[in-house]
Design an enzyme around this catalytic site. Structure first.
Site, mmCIF file in Angstrom:
data_model
loop_
_atom_site.group_PDB
_atom_site.id
_atom_site.type_symbol
_atom_site.label_atom_id
_atom_site.label_comp_id
_atom_site.label_asym_id
_atom_site.label_seq_id
_atom_site.Cartn_x
_atom_site.Cartn_y
_atom_site.Cartn_z
ATOM 1 N N HIS A 40 1.019 -1.056 0.043
ATOM 2 C CA HIS A 40 -0.095 -0.023 0.082
ATOM 3 C C HIS A 40 1.116 1.421 -0.066
ATOM 4 O O HIS A 40 1.989 1.191 -0.170
ATOM 5 C CB HIS A 40 -0.825 -0.029 1.273
ATOM 6 C CG HIS A 40 -0.367 -0.358 2.418
ATOM 7 N ND1 HIS A 40 0.553 0.828 3.191
ATOM 8 C CD2 HIS A 40 -0.382 -1.520 3.244
ATOM 9 C CE1 HIS A 40 0.924 -0.003 4.417
ATOM 10 N NE2 HIS A 40 0.474 -1.103 4.586
ATOM 11 N N HIS B 152 3.932 1.380 2.202
ATOM 12 C CA HIS B 152 5.318 0.806 1.757
ATOM 13 C C HIS B 152 5.908 1.641 0.510
ATOM 14 O O HIS B 152 7.060 1.610 0.522
ATOM 15 C CB HIS B 152 5.000 -0.769 0.879
ATOM 16 C CG HIS B 152 4.396 -1.578 2.055
ATOM 17 N ND1 HIS B 152 2.849 -2.150 1.993
ATOM 18 C CD2 HIS B 152 5.077 -2.267 2.841
ATOM 19 C CE1 HIS B 152 2.709 -3.103 2.847
ATOM 20 N NE2 HIS B 152 3.951 -2.894 3.501
ATOM 21 N N GLN C 42 7.640 -2.462 16.789
ATOM 22 C CA GLN C 42 8.565 -3.280 16.033
ATOM 23 C C GLN C 42 9.612 -2.457 15.681
ATOM 24 O O GLN C 42 10.944 -2.855 15.739
ATOM 25 C CB GLN C 42 7.819 -3.682 14.651
ATOM 26 C CG GLN C 42 8.645 -4.316 13.702
ATOM 27 C CD GLN C 42 7.919 -4.632 12.458
ATOM 28 O OE1 GLN C 42 7.266 -5.846 12.419
ATOM 29 N NE2 GLN C 42 8.020 -3.798 11.602
ATOM 30 N N VAL D 79 1.632 6.435 6.844
ATOM 31 C CA VAL D 79 0.796 7.014 5.884
ATOM 32 C C VAL D 79 -0.804 6.827 5.992
ATOM 33 O O VAL D 79 -1.022 5.625 6.303
ATOM 34 C CB VAL D 79 1.441 6.573 4.457
ATOM 35 C CG1 VAL D 79 0.500 7.015 3.200
ATOM 36 C CG2 VAL D 79 2.658 6.857 4.339
ATOM 37 N N ARG E 270 -3.771 -5.272 6.432
ATOM 38 C CA ARG E 270 -5.007 -5.809 7.278
ATOM 39 C C ARG E 270 -6.113 -4.860 7.053
ATOM 40 O O ARG E 270 -7.233 -5.538 7.471
ATOM 41 C CB ARG E 270 -4.644 -5.930 8.849
ATOM 42 C CG ARG E 270 -3.459 -7.094 8.824
ATOM 43 C CD ARG E 270 -3.276 -7.317 10.449
ATOM 44 N NE ARG E 270 -2.814 -8.692 10.427
ATOM 45 C CZ ARG E 270 -1.416 -8.703 10.843
ATOM 46 N NH1 ARG E 270 -0.580 -7.802 10.858
ATOM 47 N NH2 ARG E 270 -0.698 -9.722 11.000
HETATM 48 O O1 PAF Z 1 6.436 -4.762 9.201
HETATM 49 C C1 PAF Z 1 6.328 -6.011 8.397
HETATM 50 O O2 PAF Z 1 5.842 -6.105 7.428
HETATM 51 C C2 PAF Z 1 7.167 -7.311 8.832
HETATM 52 O O3 PAF Z 1 6.964 -7.050 10.139
HETATM 53 C C3 PAF Z 1 8.420 -7.378 8.690
HETATM 54 C C4 PAF Z 1 9.479 -6.189 9.021
HETATM 55 C C5 PAF Z 1 8.788 -7.312 7.072
HETATM 56 C C6 PAF Z 1 9.153 -8.732 9.177
HETATM 57 O O4 PAF Z 1 8.479 -9.804 8.558
#
Ligand code: PAF
Length: 302
Positions: free
Chosen positions: A49, A52, A172, A195, A206
């Site tokens: 999306h 990314h 994360q 974003v 999701r």
């Molecule tokens: O954020 C994500 O899409 C995932 O957690 C990642 C960093 C690609 C690890 O699988």
């Protein structure tokens, strides 16, 4: 394993080379590395999306060579989570990657990442992985073990100068920063802003799970975060500001798993704004989706 390189071209002449094996990846990057070309890595689980796309744009602007990984990592999904139904559309992802100027997509099968006998994990311990999503009653520390392990493997496989992540997964990002510092991994971690859709909903793969009515309700998460931020910056104690956020969620019939204010770096709970940036993070089940979102309050940068 089929080691053939696949090059996908799109209608506007963009092309991207898809690598399925670590050996291919290493071979493809050998020469650029020798020539000291800067390499950017954008790790993804696909179903791209605009969030990314912003990471790919930054990588394209800053690095000579851009690698995107596309791998739905099974070890970061708990039992009963959405691994089987996680949205996938590789054709579309490759087209978007080509259009974004990605040079290589590393899209390995599960057995390439976790071959038989695989026995090593990377665990970032402490509050970073115990609070918010790491709480055992939620996704738990195992989720972050899965993330840290696969990201460490991707960083080792690609050897990028810079790796790009989204602020939407703030916890994360904090875990990855800690891991990279603790393990002396020679990479710069860039975390780029969330974003949002025009109505405020944070972009997420999701979101595809949301029925139209739930899609409407989901916007309450960003409204709640804005209410917390506005109240806190107006001088309310954080507990009062969080109550304003909870009221926004309740108005949309959303019971959050958490809505918390914590130190943006250590994720330790905060009761006052103070000097250091505060992360306000929320998670809630809305219809068929579990949504997360957050906002940073930086008192130095009001
Ligand atoms: O954020 C994500 O899409 C995932 O957690 C990642 C960093 C690609 C690890 O699988």
């Amino acid at each position: 394993m089929d080691l053939e390189l696949v090059t996908r071209e799109t209608s506007n002449d963009a092309a991207v080379t898809v690598l399925r094996a670590k050996a291919q990846l290493r071979a493809a990057l050998e020469r650029p590395r020798r020539e000291a070309v800067s390499i950017g890595l954008v790790p993804t689980m696909g179903y791209l999306h605009d969030g990314h796309a912003s990471l790919l744009r930054a990588a394209r602007a800053e690095c000579d060579l851009v690698v995107m990984s596309l791998f739905v990592n099974p070890t970061q999904f708990g039992p009963g989570e959405d691994l089987d139904r996680y949205p996938r559309d590789e054709e579309r992802d490759l087209r978007l990657a080509a259009e974004a100027g990605v040079d290589f997509v590393y899209a390995p099968p599960v057995e390439e990442v976790y071959p038989e006998g695989f026995a090593t994990t990377v665990e970032v311990r402490g509050p970073l992985t115990e609070v918010l999503d790491g709480d055992p009653a939620r996704r738990g520390a195992a989720h972050f073990r899965g993330v840290a392990t696969v990201v460490a493997k991707l960083l080792n496989s690609v050897g990028p100068d810079v790796a790009y992540f989204g602020q939407k997964d703030a916890q994360q990002a904090a875990v990855i920063r800690r891991m990279v510092a603790d393990l002396d991994i020679p990479v710069r971690i860039e975390v780029l802003p969330i974003v949002r859709e025009p109505d405020g909903l944070a972009m997420s793969s999701r979101n595809a799970y949301l029925e139209p009515a739930d899609r409407e309700r989901g916007v309450a998460l960003s409204r709640a975060l804005a209410a917390v931020r506005d109240a806190a910056l107006a001088g309310a104690p954080l507990a009062t500001a969080l109550a304003a956020g909870r009221a926004e969620l309740a108005a949309a019939a959303i019971e959050p798993e958490y809505l918390e204010a914590c130190d943006a770096e250590t994720l330790e709970q905060r009761s006052e704004l103070g000097e250091r940036p505060v992360l306000v993070a929320v998670a809630a089940r809305v219809g068929a989706a579990r949504l997360i979102d957050n906002v940073l309050i930086d008192p130095a940068n009001r």
